[in-house]
Design a protein around this motif. Structure first.
Motif, mmCIF file in Angstrom:
data_model
loop_
_atom_site.group_PDB
_atom_site.id
_atom_site.type_symbol
_atom_site.label_atom_id
_atom_site.label_comp_id
_atom_site.label_asym_id
_atom_site.label_seq_id
_atom_site.Cartn_x
_atom_site.Cartn_y
_atom_site.Cartn_z
ATOM 1 N N VAL A 1 18.132 15.848 112.300
ATOM 2 C CA VAL A 1 19.351 15.061 112.127
ATOM 3 C C VAL A 1 19.286 13.834 113.026
ATOM 4 C CG1 VAL A 1 21.876 15.067 112.334
ATOM 5 C CG2 VAL A 1 20.667 17.153 111.640
ATOM 6 N N VAL B 1 18.654 14.250 107.817
ATOM 7 C CA VAL B 1 20.071 13.928 107.617
ATOM 8 C C VAL B 1 20.428 12.796 108.583
ATOM 9 C CG1 VAL B 1 22.435 14.776 107.638
ATOM 10 C CG2 VAL B 1 20.563 16.325 107.004
ATOM 11 N N ARG C 1 24.748 11.474 111.184
ATOM 12 C CA ARG C 1 25.655 12.631 111.289
ATOM 13 C C ARG C 1 25.583 13.206 112.689
ATOM 14 N NH1 ARG C 1 26.881 16.027 107.016
ATOM 15 N NH2 ARG C 1 28.236 16.966 108.584
ATOM 16 N N ALA D 1 26.087 18.615 110.575
ATOM 17 C CA ALA D 1 25.033 18.373 109.588
ATOM 18 C C ALA D 1 24.231 19.640 109.314
ATOM 19 C CB ALA D 1 24.107 17.259 110.065
#
Length: 149
Positions: free
Chosen positions: A38, A94, A97, A102
């Protein structure tokens, strides 16, 4: 029992212990694996306070490109390990976030039956100052979480 395991990583040595444990579980149970990293928003925890600072389009584009390269560098070796073990593996980056949310969303969206993640094991003031993504995932996930130390 564990048909699909989510393995979060930030590429650190601490995260690697969760990856190794998760891949071993996946082998034992014949599980599919999704490896996820993330990227927090540009500006980190202050990114949503737009009156403090807003990046230009060029800064945002440069940040996104750099984070995509870093994510590929983090995810690629884990994909290779999983494939070498004969596991079905998907990688996921991702962007933009906060980490805990996430991870929970990724696990739910992909129908994961387990999240395996590492913890730095911070306590006291270090935990308050640095936060604990693992603690937040544990507190809010509807998917079972296995914490590796």
């Amino acid at each position: 029992m564990y048909e699909h395991i989510l393995l979060p990583t930030d590429g650190s040595d601490v995260a690697e212990s969760g990856i190794v444990h998760g891949l071993n579980l996946a082998c034992k149970h014949g599980s599919k694996v999704t490896v996820v990293t993330v990227t927090e928003p540009l500006g980190g925890q202050f990114a949503f306070a737009s009156d403090l600072w807003s990046p230009s389009e060029d800064e945002t584009a440069a940040f996104d490109e750099a984070q995509a390269r870093i994510a590929a560098r983090i995810l690629s070796p884990v994909r290779e390990k999983a494939e070498a073990l004969g596991l079905a593996v998907e990688t996921l980056h991702v962007p933009w976030r906060r980490v805990a949310g996430a991870l929970i969303d990724a696990a739910c969206d992909r129908g994961c039956s387990l999240i395996v993640m590492s913890s730095h094991g911070r306590s006291g003031m270090n935990r308050i100052m640095l936060g604990s993504q693992t603690a937040e995932v544990l507190a809010t996930s509807s998917v079972p979480v296995l914490v590796v130390k």
